[in-house]
Design an enzyme around this catalytic site. Structure first.
Site, PDB file in Angstrom:
ATOM      1  N   CYS B 113      85.332 -20.638 -58.623  1.00 26.90           N
ATOM      2  CA  CYS B 113      84.149 -20.447 -59.477  1.00 26.90           C
ATOM      3  C   CYS B 113      84.450 -20.664 -60.962  1.00 26.90           C
ATOM      4  O   CYS B 113      83.529 -20.808 -61.763  1.00 26.90           O
ATOM      5  CB  CYS B 113      83.541 -19.069 -59.244  1.00 26.90           C
ATOM      6  N   HIS B 252      79.191 -17.115 -65.269  1.00 27.21           N
ATOM      7  CA  HIS B 252      79.152 -17.551 -63.870  1.00 27.21           C
ATOM      8  C   HIS B 252      78.090 -16.726 -63.142  1.00 27.21           C
ATOM      9  O   HIS B 252      78.046 -15.505 -63.260  1.00 27.21           O
ATOM     10  CB  HIS B 252      80.526 -17.371 -63.238  1.00 27.21           C
ATOM     11  N   ASN B 282      74.587 -18.126 -56.002  1.00 23.02           N
ATOM     12  CA  ASN B 282      75.869 -18.407 -56.641  1.00 23.02           C
ATOM     13  C   ASN B 282      76.295 -19.811 -56.217  1.00 23.02           C
ATOM     14  O   ASN B 282      76.614 -20.038 -55.051  1.00 23.02           O
ATOM     15  CB  ASN B 282      76.868 -17.339 -56.176  1.00 23.02           C
TER      16      ASN B 282
END
Lengths: 77, 325
Positions: B113, B252, B282
């Site tokens: 990520c 993020h 996500n």
């Protein structure tokens, strides 16, 4: 009881089945959280062929509470 | 002065939208938990014939169109992905082919990520060192293919998508002011896809579940709410920027509760933190670039404003970057 412990081991691979007793709090099972509690519920449904659709488990409950829920559904442990 | 400026951005979200109530493999009573615990209401899934490189090429094409730059003038392509098309070759090479960027060199970065921010700083370094004068940095993920559809602790969190940033050499002052990259290999197994690599080839997997993404949720939460504020403060200190200089923070897009906790721990008001995870979930390494492109397209970022990117994920890895527009 061993089938419930096997379900816990399946969903929470880091838990040690030897340390799980009826008094174990679900929140003390390594990896337990509210999202994984749904996986545990689904594993119980699959293993015991029972619908637990309205059930929820909280961290404060014990393994014995799971057993009681299943017995209430007519499951013999 | 040799600085890397953001010349253009782009993003691509697949058409197929999946709402929480569409996740019918889970008990209906559990579905409200998804939004309560994560803030996520919907996510996009790639079409049957779309792979990570296809999403990346779409985002990159949009970016190049916005820059009015022919693909053959791109000198380097960096693709951040933790859900590659194949074990090898680098997914970036298929993106190069799809774009027709024949004069570029292309490679992948896998920092999960944090990948987008890692890719951005690697691209910045290539420009600063004089290797190239422009770099197309792309982040693309198709997590719907690496998640266990029966795992409530991961499947509802993630979505597919891609974002792209074209960096080019500039005299400044607009551009990347500073970046910090960090990792802690002691946490290498906190977030992982255990099977399919050389450590556990498919032939040695004990359960089909090992082919899927796993994460230790509590550890990820603790890691994120500790490391993200820490690296943001470190970046402010190293660049000499005061918190009030930051017009926008693009974190993020992991979980709205993580973002709220990060915002509460730094001196930057929560309303400057951009959140789009309710629509896309996500999107792993791509999330920061998708949100950055949305910000740029909204017209709300004006010349001179500073945007801070902060990402955290598998590795464990975390990174932050400050960019002046």
């Amino acid at each position: 009881m061993h089938k419930i412990i096997a379900c816990l081991k399946e969903v929470f691979p880091d838990c040690d089945p030897a340390t799980i007793t009826p008094d174990t709090r679900l929140g003390d099972v390594p990896g337990w959280d509210s999202m994984n509690s749904i996986n545990f519920l689904m594993e119980l449904e699959a293993v015991f062929s029972v619908s637990l659709s309205n059930a929820t488990f909280t961290a404060k409950q014990q393994v014995s509470d799971v057993a009681e829920l299943l017995r209430g559904k007519g499951i013999e442990l | 002065m040799n600085i890397s400026r953001v010349r253009a951005t782009g993003s691509y979200l697949p058409e197929r939208e999946v709402l929480n109530q569409d996740l019918k493999q889970f008990p209906a009573s559990s579905l409200p938990l998804i939004e309560q615990k994560t803030g996520i209401a919907a996510r996009r899934y790639a079409g049957e014939n779309e792979s990570t490189s296809d999403l990346a090429a779409q985002a990159a094409s949009t970016c190049l169109r916005q820059a009015n730059l022919p693909a053959e003038e791109v000198q380097a392509i960096i693709l951040a992905t933790s859900s590659p098309d194949r074990m090898q070759p680098a997914t970036a090479t298929r993106v190069q082919s799809l774009l027709g960027a024949s004069k570029a060199f292309a490679f992948d970065v896998n920092s999960v990520c944090s990948g987008g921010v890692y890719g951005l700083e690697i691209g910045n370094s290539l420009i600063q060192s004089g290797v190239v004068s422009n770099v197309l940095v792309i982040a693309s993920e198709v997590y719907s293919r690496i998640l266990n559809p029966a795992d409530f602790s991961t499947y509802p969190y993630f979505g597919d998508g891609a974002g792209a940033v074209l960096l080019e050499r500039s005299e400044g002052p607009a551009g990347i002011i500073g970046s910090i990259l960090r990792s802690d290999g002691a946490g290498h197994d906190v977030i992982q896809v255990p099977g399919g690599g050389t450590m556990k080839p498919y032939s040695r997997m004990q359960s089909p579940r090992e082919q899927y993404f796993t994460m230790k949720g509590k550890e990820v939460y603790e890691f994120a709410v500790t490391r993200a504020p820490e690296i943001m403060r470190e970046l402010l200190a190293s660049t000499g920027l005061a918190p009030e200089c930051i017009s926008w923070v693009i974190p993020h897009q992991a979980n709205v509760n993580i973002i709220n906790a990060i915002a509460a721990a730094v001196e930057i008001p929560r309303e400057r933190f951009l959140v789009n995870l309710q629509r896309y979930g996500n999107t792993a390494g791509a999330s920061v670039f998708i949100a950055l492109d949305e910000l740029c397209r909204s017209g709300e970022v004006s010349s001179g404003q500073i945007v801070m990117l902060v990402a955290f994920g598998g590795g464990l890895s975390w990174a932050a970057s400050a960019i002046q527009f």
